[in-house]
Every structure is written in structure tokens, then in C-alpha cells.
Design an enzyme around this catalytic site. Sequence first.
Site, short mmCIF file in Angstrom:
data_model
loop_
_atom_site.label_atom_id
_atom_site.label_comp_id
_atom_site.label_asym_id
_atom_site.label_seq_id
_atom_site.Cartn_x
_atom_site.Cartn_y
_atom_site.Cartn_z
N GLU A 5 -23.96 8.97 0.50
CA GLU A 5 -22.69 8.64 1.18
C GLU A 5 -22.82 8.99 2.66
OE1 GLU A 5 -19.48 7.29 0.41
OE2 GLU A 5 -19.45 7.57 2.58
N CYS A 13 -10.87 3.21 -0.55
CA CYS A 13 -9.65 3.41 -1.36
C CYS A 13 -8.98 4.74 -1.02
CB CYS A 13 -10.00 3.35 -2.85
SG CYS A 13 -8.63 3.81 -3.91
N ILE A 154 -2.61 -6.89 2.28
CA ILE A 154 -2.52 -5.84 3.32
C ILE A 154 -1.43 -6.18 4.32
CG2 ILE A 154 -3.75 -4.74 5.23
CD1 ILE A 154 -6.29 -4.85 3.67
N HIS A 415 15.82 1.79 -23.54
CA HIS A 415 16.96 1.34 -22.74
C HIS A 415 17.73 2.56 -22.24
CE1 HIS A 415 20.49 -0.97 -21.56
NE2 HIS A 415 21.21 -0.03 -22.14
#
Length: 437
Positions: A5, A13, A154, A415
Site C-alpha cells: 500500500e 472507500c 457522486i 409495522h
Amino acid sequence: MALVERDKVGGTCLHRGCVPAKEFLETASVMRTVSRAEVFGVSASSLSVDFATSQTRKQKVVDQLHRGLEGLLKGRGVTTFSGTGTLLAGRRVRVSASGSSQEIAGRHVVLAAGSLPRTIPGFDVDGRVVLTSDEVLSLDHLPASVAVIGGGAIGCEFASMFSDLGSKVTVLEALPTLLAACDADVVSVVARSFRKRGIAVHTGTSVRGHQPGSSGTRLEFGEDESVDVDAVVVSVGRRPATEGLVDGETGVKIDQAGFVDVDPWMRTGAEGVWAVGDLVATPQLAHVGFAEGILAVKGMLGEPVVPVDYSRVPWCIYSHPEVAFVGITEDAAREQGLDVVVQRDPFGGNSRARILDETDGLVKVVAERLPDGRAGRILGVHMVGPWVTEQLGQGYLAVNWEATPDEVAQFVQPHPTLSEAFGETVMALTGRGLHVG
Ligand code: NAI
């Protein structure tokens, strides 16, 4: 197990996309709620946004999740290499970081480098006047006026957010409608809500360029129209981050648009090399990338796998009103020559929506028409309105299990809930609706 990374684990994200955008949209939701407090007899005197506080809170949420993710990786014995990874032949990966480089190799390699915002000629992103989603999410102030180029997911989320926080918003979309992939009835509800909130929407228009001034810029579009704004947000799609990702004869093929070629099992042209997420030409959704990742890992383990059915993945757009859908739209079904029956249930008849004072929206179900005219398999579920992103689950299962209205209508819906609107719509398709049909 190694992870390469170059920035922070969590990617777009977590750091520049879904999570921070939804956090800001929640700030916008709080603002909307407080601005309508008097409807409920609650008085909230002065209404203002301290955007620096919003930004700090957003970062806190992101940082907490980031720390959690780092902990998960550590707990599972994953070694993270900091640097830029390049795939070389023989499943080797070069990791380069500030002048130094090292090579690692694996039995399997997964390419998951993601995507970057697209830009358009003449709009150089400067982080001050011209912004993409990357810059919007780290703004330290709220622009008084904003033009959003692109009315997709977006664009609509940012238009909604800026408008709710008090900015004057103009949306410019090249296609004839906003959210072109969504069902036309859903788009109408979003467009009406935007109009009611003073968002200027220009569809079927082309952006000609912009003339920067001392603070903002003059955006030119259409034949001879223009709008003066403090900031321009360019949200015209995202491109795969494949530049420099492979070096030499690896066997991985990259198409003209920059996407990595994969088969339905996420295998690239190189033995043992897989690609998932925004790098491949499938819907650019975090949860789709996640599903593809699981598919790749199962494939490595030699487990039986079923490819992702991209025509039936869930889609969620967190604008106000929210949009959520799965499966085919009514128009697409008709274009494909499918004989369908369609049922709509507006939230206006739903008790919980009335309680929330959020009645704009509907649930729409598209089902195949059986030879006797009754509704067969549910092919598409389209929702727009309050919290629909949290309500899509039942529709998602119905479409993917190829359930029929007769089967789904057996189940009891709690409900009063918003989610019973789906049950009501399906019940109406059996010919026994309570409110509609
Ligand atoms: P998009 O592809 O959804 O929308 C881009 C829009 O810009 C299209 O409607 C297109 O017609 C328009 N456009 C392109 N060039 C233009 C121009 N020069 N002038 C005016 N309009 C122009 O891409 P977006 O919104 O940037 O999102 C990128 C990706 O991220 C998409 O795949 C989207 O699905 C995903 N995403 C998903 C979200 C969600 O699921 N909630 C949220 C945000 C993004």
C-alpha cells in the site's frame, strides 16, 4: 500474506470516497432535520454549520475505522509493505518507496489498485476552485456557490450535500437525465426534490470551459449560458489506476480504457494473478470489489465459486432523497423486449414516512408477466425516499432468489416501518394490495 500500500490501508472507500462522503451527507441530514424541527413543535433557534467541526468529526470516524482495519490486518498476520507495487513477470512484485525498492513474490497476486477521479480538459484541479471528490472531502470551508459537472452518483450526492449545508448549487449533466442508470420514476423524484430545494439542474448540456476570476470562476455551458461560482466539482466518472501497475511480460492484459482484463472468476491472463475492484470494467462499487475479492480468494483455495452476477448487484446512492435499486429498470426491460408488470407504492401512504414527515419517494417493483397475466419472478426493485439504502435488502434477496410476489407476500412485514412499503408493493402485485393496486 503481504499487502502493498502506498498510502493508507482502506483506499478510496475509507479515505476519499464512500465513508467520508456519507459522513458529510449525515451532517447535511442533521441540518435538514434541525431546519424542519418546528414542524414537530421543537424550536431550534439559530441554524448554522461550522464546517471545520464537521470536517474534524468526519476525520475522527475515518481514523477510527482506519485503526480498526490496521488492527484486523495485524491480527491476521498480514505484513503491510509501504510503497508502490509493480507486478513483474513470475508473480514478483517490486515495492518502490522514496528511492528504495525491494522485490517480493507470491504464489498468488491480487491486483486491487482501485481508481482515480476523471477530469475534463480545461479544468485543472487546483484544490481551491476546481475540485474532484478527493478535494471536496478535505475542504476546510463551505463554498457559498458550487457547480457540479456530472449528475451521476457522486454529482448527485455532492449536489444534495452542498445544498443542504447552504451552498447555492448548479448541476450540469451531459445526458438527458440525472442518474441515467436509475429507473425513470426514481429519477423524477430526485429531480423534483432538487428543484424544490433550489438546486439548478441543467441536463443535456455541454460544459464549454471556465474563466477564473479573483476568487471563484465563471463556468460556461450550453449555447451561451454561464454561472459564477466559488467552486467547481468535477464528477464525471473514475478511471482505473493501472498506470505503472505492471512492468514487462507479465501476461496481464490492460484494455484501451485502462481496465485489467479478467474472466468471470477474476483471473487475469497471467497464471496466479487476479484483479478485482475498480481496476476491472465492472460496476465501481466498494461492495462489488469486495465480492470480487472473495471470489478470487475462493478461487485460490480451489473452492467452488459462482461468478458475480453484475446485473443483480445492489446500488445505493446517498443523496437526499436516497436511491437504492437492484435488477432491471422498467425501461430497460421493455427495451429488451421483456413482458413485465410494474407496481409502484408511494411513501405518501406509509405510516412511518408520515411520522418522519418524509413522504417524497416510492418503491417500484418490476416483475415478469406470466402467460395468465399475473406477476412472475421479480426482476427489479427500485426505491427512492427516506433510508431506502437500508431497505433494499429484501428486494435484493427477492431478485437474486428469483422469488415471485406470491412467495414474498406470504411474509409478515413489521409495522409501522418504511420497509413494509416493499411488502405492500409486492402484495399489490398478487392482486391483493392494501393501499395500492
Ligand atoms: P458516474 O459515471 O456515475 O456519473 C458521471 C456523470 O457525468 C454521467 O452522468 C455522465 O453523463 C456525466 N458526464 C461525463 N462527462 C461530462 C461532461 N463533460 N459534462 C457533463 N456531464 C458529464 O460517475 P461518478 O458520479 O463520478 O462516480 C464514479 C463511480 O463511483 C461510478 O461508477 C459510481 O457508480 C461510483 N460511486 C458510487 C456511489 C454509490 O454507490 N453511492 C457513490 C459515488 C460513486
